[in-house]
Each structure stands twice: as C-alpha cells, then as structure tokens.
Design a protein around this motif. Sequence first.
Motif, short mmCIF file in Angstrom:
data_model
loop_
_atom_site.label_atom_id
_atom_site.label_comp_id
_atom_site.label_asym_id
_atom_site.label_seq_id
_atom_site.Cartn_x
_atom_site.Cartn_y
_atom_site.Cartn_z
N LEU A 15 -12.63 1.76 -3.41
CA LEU A 15 -14.18 0.96 -3.73
C LEU A 15 -14.97 1.84 -4.99
O LEU A 15 -15.78 1.16 -5.39
CB LEU A 15 -15.47 1.31 -2.63
N GLN A 16 -14.40 3.20 -5.32
CA GLN A 16 -15.65 3.80 -5.89
C GLN A 16 -14.89 3.00 -7.57
O GLN A 16 -15.62 3.24 -8.24
CB GLN A 16 -15.38 5.24 -6.01
N LEU A 17 -13.60 3.15 -7.68
CA LEU A 17 -13.35 2.48 -8.68
C LEU A 17 -13.72 1.20 -9.95
O LEU A 17 -13.63 1.08 -10.29
CB LEU A 17 -11.51 2.47 -8.26
N ARG A 18 -13.99 -0.15 -8.69
CA ARG A 18 -14.45 -0.94 -8.90
C ARG A 18 -15.78 -1.21 -8.21
O ARG A 18 -16.29 -0.53 -7.27
CB ARG A 18 -13.71 -2.70 -8.24
N ARG A 19 -16.99 -2.47 -8.59
CA ARG A 19 -18.34 -2.53 -8.32
C ARG A 19 -17.67 -3.35 -7.46
O ARG A 19 -19.30 -3.14 -6.23
CB ARG A 19 -18.57 -3.22 -9.03
N GLU A 20 -17.08 -4.28 -6.97
CA GLU A 20 -16.39 -5.30 -6.07
C GLU A 20 -15.22 -5.57 -5.95
O GLU A 20 -14.21 -5.62 -6.99
CB GLU A 20 -16.92 -6.18 -6.44
N TRP A 21 -14.85 -5.49 -4.34
CA TRP A 21 -12.85 -5.42 -4.09
C TRP A 21 -13.71 -7.22 -3.00
O TRP A 21 -13.80 -6.74 -1.89
CB TRP A 21 -12.09 -4.65 -3.43
N THR A 22 -12.36 -7.72 -2.80
CA THR A 22 -11.71 -9.13 -2.07
C THR A 22 -11.08 -7.94 -0.94
O THR A 22 -9.98 -6.76 -1.50
CB THR A 22 -10.85 -9.49 -2.52
N GLY A 23 -11.51 -8.23 0.49
CA GLY A 23 -10.34 -7.84 1.76
C GLY A 23 -8.64 -8.06 1.60
O GLY A 23 -8.37 -6.43 0.96
N ALA A 24 -8.68 -8.85 0.31
CA ALA A 24 -6.86 -9.29 -0.09
C ALA A 24 -6.95 -8.38 -0.53
O ALA A 24 -5.17 -7.87 -0.66
CB ALA A 24 -7.23 -10.70 -0.25
N ALA A 25 -7.51 -7.53 -1.67
CA ALA A 25 -6.72 -6.99 -2.94
C ALA A 25 -6.96 -5.20 -2.10
O ALA A 25 -5.85 -4.95 -2.80
CB ALA A 25 -8.00 -7.38 -3.84
N LEU A 26 -7.82 -4.85 -1.86
CA LEU A 26 -7.92 -3.82 -0.91
C LEU A 26 -6.76 -3.95 -0.01
O LEU A 26 -6.09 -2.59 0.31
CB LEU A 26 -8.76 -4.09 0.05
N ALA A 27 -6.13 -4.56 0.80
CA ALA A 27 -5.03 -5.02 1.60
C ALA A 27 -4.14 -4.75 0.59
O ALA A 27 -2.96 -4.18 1.53
CB ALA A 27 -5.14 -5.87 2.50
N ASP A 28 -4.10 -5.37 -0.03
CA ASP A 28 -2.67 -4.84 -0.83
C ASP A 28 -2.13 -4.01 -1.47
O ASP A 28 -1.39 -3.35 -1.69
CB ASP A 28 -2.61 -6.33 -1.77
N ARG A 29 -3.91 -3.25 -1.74
CA ARG A 29 -3.32 -2.00 -2.60
C ARG A 29 -2.82 -1.17 -1.39
O ARG A 29 -2.38 0.06 -1.71
CB ARG A 29 -4.49 -1.95 -3.58
N MET A 30 -3.70 -0.68 -0.35
CA MET A 30 -3.01 -0.15 0.63
C MET A 30 -2.12 0.03 1.49
O MET A 30 -1.56 0.70 2.25
CB MET A 30 -4.38 -0.09 1.15
N ALA A 31 -1.31 -1.99 1.46
CA ALA A 31 -0.67 -1.70 1.82
C ALA A 31 -0.66 -1.87 3.56
O ALA A 31 0.29 -1.33 4.41
CB ALA A 31 1.02 -1.15 1.63
N VAL A 32 -1.88 -2.58 3.57
CA VAL A 32 -2.01 -2.41 5.65
C VAL A 32 -2.52 -4.34 5.74
O VAL A 32 -2.25 -5.57 4.89
CB VAL A 32 -3.41 -1.77 5.66
N THR A 33 -2.97 -4.39 6.71
CA THR A 33 -3.31 -6.21 6.61
C THR A 33 -4.66 -6.25 6.16
O THR A 33 -5.37 -4.99 6.16
CB THR A 33 -3.14 -6.59 8.01
N GLU A 34 -5.59 -7.39 6.12
CA GLU A 34 -7.23 -7.46 6.24
C GLU A 34 -7.96 -7.03 7.38
O GLU A 34 -8.53 -6.50 7.29
CB GLU A 34 -7.22 -8.74 6.12
N ARG A 35 -6.91 -7.22 8.49
CA ARG A 35 -7.98 -7.04 9.50
C ARG A 35 -7.91 -5.24 9.36
O ARG A 35 -8.95 -4.53 9.85
CB ARG A 35 -7.18 -7.13 10.89
N THR A 36 -6.86 -4.81 9.07
CA THR A 36 -7.16 -2.69 9.21
C THR A 36 -8.04 -2.74 8.01
O THR A 36 -8.58 -1.34 8.67
CB THR A 36 -5.54 -2.40 8.65
#
Length: 332
Positions: A15-36
């Motif tokens: 979250l500190q790297l970018r001003r804004e993230w989509t839930g899908a992009a975060l899930a992809d980077r963290m290798a988890v589900t969007e629910r997580t």
Amino acid sequence: MLETSARLLHLLSLLQLRREWTGAALADRMAVTERTVRRDIGKLRSLGYPISASPGIAGGYQLGAGAQLPPLLLDDEEALAVALGLTAVASGPVSGIGEASIRALVKLEQVLPGRLRPKFSALRQSVSVLSGPPASASTVNPEILTAFSTAISERRMASFRYQAFESPEGRRIVEPYKLVSTGRRWYLVAWCTERQDWRTFRVDRCQSVPVFREKFAPRPLPARDLAAYVQAAITRSPYKYDVVIRIASPLELVAAQVPAEVAVLQADGPGHTVLRSGWDSLDLPLIRMAGLGVEFEILEPEEMRQRARDAAGRLGRAAGAAPPAGELPPTH
C-alpha cells in the motif's frame, strides 16, 4: 499467527508503494484470494491504519496519512521508548541531530495508529529537557513516566507514594504540569495539595505508579519556563548558601564541565561565565572551582571570599611560600 502478521506487514508495504491498488492486484501480488485481502484490510483498519476504499471497477484501496512513510507498528511501550529517545536527542548538543529528531517526531505522529497518537503527543508536550554533560543516570520506571505524561495531558490529579530525601515515605496528591529531564534524572513540576504550593519531585523517588484522580482546573504557573524553574529549584533553593562566581572561561566550555543540575550558567561577555549554585558548605564549591583549572572571581557571598583567603594562606604555607612582608608565620 506469525504468517498473518507477516502478511499484514507485506500488505502495508504494498500500500505504501502505490497511491492506489485494486483488490485483484493486491491478491495477485500476495498470492492470496481477494477475500483474504478484504479481511486483512479490515484488520489493519482495526489497528488504526487509515485505509480508504473506492467502489467500482476502477476503484481500489489507498493508504491514508503516512502513505509516503514506511509502515510502522508500535505498541505502547515502544511508542514511549521512541518518544523519550527522540525528545532527548532533539535537545542534545550534537549539531544537526536536533532538527532531524524533531522532523522524525512529526513523521511518527503522522504514521502512528490512532490508538497510540494521544500518548505520543502527550509525552512530547509534557516533557522538557535540560542540556548538560553526560552523567550517571538514575533509573526511572517507564510506567511512572507514562502515567505522569497522561495525567499532565488530561489535567488529572495524581496520587503516588514518594520517598523524599532523609524523610519517611508518604503519599502525595498533586496537580501535575510538566516533566523535565536533566539528562540523568527526571523531575515533575506539580502543585502539591498537602503543602498548597508548587513542588519539584524527583521521579526516581516515586515508589508507586501514579493513580489518576479527578480532573483539575489549570492554575497560573510559577514561571514561564518550567525547565528553568526546575533548574533553579534543584541547584539553589534547597541549600544554605547561594553562591555566585564569575569564571574566566566561555559558557560552552564551562557547561561541558558543570552539569545542569549543579548550577545555573549565564554568559558574561564572550570569554566569561557567571555561575549560580546552592551549597550547604562553602568549602566544597571552592574545591570544585579550583578543580576547573581556570581563573574565577567570587561575587557572593562575602563569607566565601574570606574562606578563599584563609585557604590560600594555608595552601601557601603548605607549599613553603614565604609570608607577605611584615607578616610572621603562625606559631604552634
């Protein structure tokens, strides 16, 4: 538990790297589900981190205040340690460090979770530091400092057990106003309800963590500068003699040898310093002044000047110096 904590830290760093993230992009980077991701965002919010979410396909998550700073997780004790350390360094003698420490304090306030900010701010506002050379420190319980800083911030009376010098332990009820550090000791400036007067308490002599009582209405302070008030209280008022000496040395050199809790120093031109200090004996300050290795003049009291003349005569005779013309050496 460790895996969850590591994931939260990872999420904060993203979250500190970018001003804004989509839930899908975060899930992809963290290798988890969007629910997580949604669940972890909720956990961070519960810890006080300001994370906003915008709806829709183009929406996403954004870290609020502190987005340009590294994420910081501190518990209460760690926040206290950071605040105490930076507050002390901010008033220290190292060039350039003070300004950087003040900037760091401001940044910490921006990134700290909401639950820690009041204590952090209260500590900054309730503490002053007297500069001086390093000396052996008196140990102080951090819980006592935290309690006093909170009482100062909230204007609450405090009750605690106190061991005064050469006096039996007793309970004090005070209106606390300021914590002052001399570098090796902490002092509390407070209105004592028992004495109905202003008092300075050494925090290391507090025998219990203060207990909060009812709120009090602020009264006029005994001085505009409470740090200077404490210095005068601990260096002069408790003693029998008020000693004033003019030293043939610049203020910065004298201050490097005389601790702030021993004397009040004032520049007297570019090459002299006036020292004011309290003593119960006039012989001890004479020894201390002689030990500085510089010329000095005794301004007050007259009794100390006579002591110096007597001591000079004894020292001269001890060194085998001839007595002044017309004066015979003493006989025994």
